[in-house]
Design a protein around this motif. Sequence first.
Motif, PDB file in Angstrom:
ATOM      1  N   VAL A 183      17.860  52.774  20.434  1.00  0.00           N
ATOM      2  CA  VAL A 183      18.414  51.490  20.853  1.00  0.00           C
ATOM      3  C   VAL A 183      19.014  51.636  22.249  1.00  0.00           C
ATOM      4  CG1 VAL A 183      20.081  49.654  20.359  1.00  0.00           C
ATOM      5  CG2 VAL A 183      18.930  50.832  18.479  1.00  0.00           C
ATOM      6  N   GLY A 184      18.375  51.029  23.227  1.00  0.00           N
ATOM      7  CA  GLY A 184      18.879  51.095  24.593  1.00  0.00           C
ATOM      8  C   GLY A 184      20.257  50.479  24.701  1.00  0.00           C
ATOM      9  N   PHE A 185      21.119  51.034  25.570  1.00  0.00           N
ATOM     10  CA  PHE A 185      22.517  50.591  25.639  1.00  0.00           C
ATOM     11  C   PHE A 185      22.967  50.633  27.106  1.00  0.00           C
ATOM     12  CE2 PHE A 185      27.134  50.932  24.969  1.00  0.00           C
ATOM     13  CZ  PHE A 185      27.325  50.057  23.907  1.00  0.00           C
ATOM     14  N   LYS A 186      23.404  49.499  27.613  1.00  0.00           N
ATOM     15  CA  LYS A 186      23.861  49.410  29.002  1.00  0.00           C
ATOM     16  C   LYS A 186      25.200  48.684  29.050  1.00  0.00           C
ATOM     17  CE  LYS A 186      21.017  48.375  32.440  1.00  0.00           C
ATOM     18  NZ  LYS A 186      20.163  47.617  33.415  1.00  0.00           N
ATOM     19  N   CYS A 187      26.114  49.184  29.893  1.00  0.00           N
ATOM     20  CA  CYS A 187      27.414  48.534  30.102  1.00  0.00           C
ATOM     21  C   CYS A 187      27.543  48.120  31.565  1.00  0.00           C
ATOM     22  CB  CYS A 187      28.557  49.476  29.739  1.00  0.00           C
ATOM     23  SG  CYS A 187      28.618  49.918  27.976  1.00  0.00           S
ATOM     24  N   ILE A 188      27.882  46.857  31.787  1.00  0.00           N
ATOM     25  CA  ILE A 188      28.071  46.327  33.132  1.00  0.00           C
ATOM     26  C   ILE A 188      29.506  45.846  33.267  1.00  0.00           C
ATOM     27  CG2 ILE A 188      27.356  44.561  34.791  1.00  0.00           C
ATOM     28  CD1 ILE A 188      24.609  44.558  33.447  1.00  0.00           C
ATOM     29  N   GLN A 189      30.202  46.372  34.247  1.00  0.00           N
ATOM     30  CA  GLN A 189      31.609  46.003  34.473  1.00  0.00           C
ATOM     31  C   GLN A 189      31.701  44.964  35.578  1.00  0.00           C
ATOM     32  OE1 GLN A 189      34.540  49.192  34.285  1.00  0.00           O
ATOM     33  NE2 GLN A 189      35.432  48.471  36.197  1.00  0.00           N
ATOM     34  N   TYR A 190      32.451  43.899  35.310  1.00  0.00           N
ATOM     35  CA  TYR A 190      32.645  42.893  36.354  1.00  0.00           C
ATOM     36  C   TYR A 190      34.075  42.958  36.867  1.00  0.00           C
ATOM     37  CZ  TYR A 190      35.380  39.580  33.510  1.00  0.00           C
ATOM     38  OH  TYR A 190      36.373  38.982  32.763  1.00  0.00           O
ATOM     39  N   SER A 191      34.245  42.615  38.124  1.00  0.00           N
ATOM     40  CA  SER A 191      35.559  42.626  38.757  1.00  0.00           C
ATOM     41  C   SER A 191      35.731  41.335  39.535  1.00  0.00           C
ATOM     42  CB  SER A 191      35.680  43.837  39.695  1.00  0.00           C
ATOM     43  OG  SER A 191      36.907  43.823  40.391  1.00  0.00           O
ATOM     44  N   LEU A 192      36.698  40.529  39.141  1.00  0.00           N
ATOM     45  CA  LEU A 192      36.972  39.245  39.791  1.00  0.00           C
ATOM     46  C   LEU A 192      38.182  39.399  40.696  1.00  0.00           C
ATOM     47  CD1 LEU A 192      36.433  36.138  39.986  1.00  0.00           C
ATOM     48  CD2 LEU A 192      38.047  35.878  38.087  1.00  0.00           C
ATOM     49  N   SER A 193      38.043  38.982  41.957  1.00  0.00           N
ATOM     50  CA  SER A 193      39.127  39.139  42.929  1.00  0.00           C
ATOM     51  C   SER A 193      39.414  37.819  43.627  1.00  0.00           C
ATOM     52  CB  SER A 193      38.766  40.200  43.978  1.00  0.00           C
ATOM     53  OG  SER A 193      38.490  41.448  43.366  1.00  0.00           O
ATOM     54  N   ASN A 194      40.691  37.457  43.676  1.00  0.00           N
ATOM     55  CA  ASN A 194      41.144  36.292  44.426  1.00  0.00           C
ATOM     56  C   ASN A 194      41.762  36.770  45.732  1.00  0.00           C
ATOM     57  OD1 ASN A 194      40.527  34.263  42.410  1.00  0.00           O
ATOM     58  ND2 ASN A 194      42.221  35.098  41.223  1.00  0.00           N
ATOM     59  N   LEU A 195      41.171  36.399  46.849  1.00  0.00           N
ATOM     60  CA  LEU A 195      41.671  36.848  48.142  1.00  0.00           C
ATOM     61  C   LEU A 195      42.732  35.905  48.688  1.00  0.00           C
ATOM     62  CD1 LEU A 195      38.392  38.152  49.814  1.00  0.00           C
ATOM     63  CD2 LEU A 195      39.936  39.266  48.191  1.00  0.00           C
ATOM     64  N   GLU A 196      43.397  36.359  49.746  1.00  0.00           N
ATOM     65  CA  GLU A 196      44.529  35.611  50.292  1.00  0.00           C
ATOM     66  C   GLU A 196      44.127  34.246  50.825  1.00  0.00           C
ATOM     67  OE1 GLU A 196      46.118  38.220  53.212  1.00  0.00           O
ATOM     68  OE2 GLU A 196      46.918  39.658  51.761  1.00  0.00           O
ATOM     69  N   ASP A 197      42.881  34.120  51.285  1.00  0.00           N
ATOM     70  CA  ASP A 197      42.436  32.837  51.835  1.00  0.00           C
ATOM     71  C   ASP A 197      41.997  31.858  50.749  1.00  0.00           C
ATOM     72  OD1 ASP A 197      40.089  33.905  50.989  1.00  0.00           O
ATOM     73  OD2 ASP A 197      39.102  33.927  52.939  1.00  0.00           O
ATOM     74  N   GLY A 198      42.145  32.260  49.484  1.00  0.00           N
ATOM     75  CA  GLY A 198      41.809  31.378  48.368  1.00  0.00           C
ATOM     76  C   GLY A 198      40.392  31.541  47.846  1.00  0.00           C
ATOM     77  N   SER A 199      39.570  32.334  48.537  1.00  0.00           N
ATOM     78  CA  SER A 199      38.197  32.538  48.088  1.00  0.00           C
ATOM     79  C   SER A 199      38.158  33.535  46.932  1.00  0.00           C
ATOM     80  CB  SER A 199      37.316  33.026  49.239  1.00  0.00           C
ATOM     81  OG  SER A 199      37.839  34.209  49.797  1.00  0.00           O
ATOM     82  N   GLN A 200      37.128  33.415  46.112  1.00  0.00           N
ATOM     83  CA  GLN A 200      36.945  34.301  44.963  1.00  0.00           C
ATOM     84  C   GLN A 200      35.689  35.141  45.135  1.00  0.00           C
ATOM     85  OE1 GLN A 200      37.051  31.614  41.460  1.00  0.00           O
ATOM     86  NE2 GLN A 200      38.859  32.739  40.836  1.00  0.00           N
ATOM     87  N   TYR A 201      35.781  36.401  44.709  1.00  0.00           N
ATOM     88  CA  TYR A 201      34.629  37.292  44.736  1.00  0.00           C
ATOM     89  C   TYR A 201      34.500  37.949  43.367  1.00  0.00           C
ATOM     90  CZ  TYR A 201      34.414  36.912  49.825  1.00  0.00           C
ATOM     91  OH  TYR A 201      34.299  36.440  51.108  1.00  0.00           O
ATOM     92  N   ILE A 202      33.245  38.134  42.951  1.00  0.00           N
ATOM     93  CA  ILE A 202      33.013  38.828  41.700  1.00  0.00           C
ATOM     94  C   ILE A 202      31.953  39.895  41.932  1.00  0.00           C
ATOM     95  CG2 ILE A 202      31.279  37.161  40.866  1.00  0.00           C
ATOM     96  CD1 ILE A 202      32.434  37.674  38.016  1.00  0.00           C
ATOM     97  N   ASP A 203      32.209  41.085  41.411  1.00  0.00           N
ATOM     98  CA  ASP A 203      31.316  42.213  41.577  1.00  0.00           C
ATOM     99  C   ASP A 203      30.839  42.671  40.199  1.00  0.00           C
ATOM    100  OD1 ASP A 203      30.178  44.604  43.070  1.00  0.00           O
ATOM    101  OD2 ASP A 203      31.540  45.617  41.687  1.00  0.00           O
TER     102      ASP A 203
END
Length: 364
Positions: free
Chosen positions: A173-193
């Motif tokens: 059984v194949g098994f993969k884990c993906i981690q996400y990281s949500l960041s709110n920057l000072e200018d109000g924009s959002q980034y997700i990795d």
Amino acid sequence: MLFKIISKDNKQVLEAVNSQSMGELQLEQLIMENQRNDNNNGTTQLLNEGIFGEELILLKNQIQVANRKKADVLALDKNGCGVVIELKKDLGRLGVDTQALQYLAHIARFKGEKFIKNKKLVNESYVESVESFIDSAEIDREKINSKNRIILIANKFDRTLFSMGEWLSDKGVGFKCIQYSLSNLEDGSQYIDFSVVFDRSPESTFPLSFSAMQREPKYFWYNIGTTKPKNWACLKEKSIVSAGFDGDKDDKGDRLLNSFIPGDVLIAYANGYGAIGVAEIPKTSSSTYKLLKKPIVNDPVSEYHLHRLNVNWQCTTDDYFSGSITPADTKNQFNIHHPYTTSCSIESDKAKRLISALKDNLKP
């Protein structure tokens, strides 16, 4: 992890940007609504490769399983494996795998045609794209979902879960884990990795294959990415096919056009019109690919597509697509499904029959 570069004591140092989590429904919505948009052809059922690190086609979300529980997302990979994708807003820990396995056990009961034709597992509106994906990937229909995989997406992972992943992989059984990281920057924009932090699959998702120049010529769909008569006229006049994507060197448009070899035959496709022309890659040793630096005056295609490849048009419809073979006819008469992505291969016998019919349509 996302870092901010700051100056400290006359040195540049890294400062970690605090990662935040989001609700599972919001995360699912982001994944569902940001499927890959190929070459201005509209949204396909392909899940964003930048998230998963591989090509997956969406089958359905919120699949009803036993005990009124629902699996988040179900997909199919290039090996014909059913892929259960489970989302967790915070920590992925032991127990999450058990839940995913319960969903997998329910889905694993269906194989081959019984899997593809199951309306509870495959969204009816996705069937045509899924069929095209299966044909292009040359997946053995009888073996579809005979092997299964699990992908977990979470904000963080308890590393003991990876030990379970190793065990599951040993059991097939194949098994993969993906981690996400949500960041709110000072200018109000959002980034997700999104980062793949653990991956154990019984079969490679990137199988070893011969390079493009070592294979024999093949037949392909090629979606021209436009239905505007002036753009189609431009492609014909300049004897080219074009691609957009990022418009940069080494992006998918670059890789796609350079994957073709002399003698390949492209059946041009326009959304809503179907097959509209046939082109052959010139049988020359020199490269016919070009990346424009910027749009060209009186070249409407260059306004949205900077990648281009010279071709020899063998036959074409007029500027308004008269004489095309419709998507319904390509399916019903030739058993060829519409392209699920910009370009995908077609079985040679089917392609030859379609080309012959298109040429007959276009005879004066």
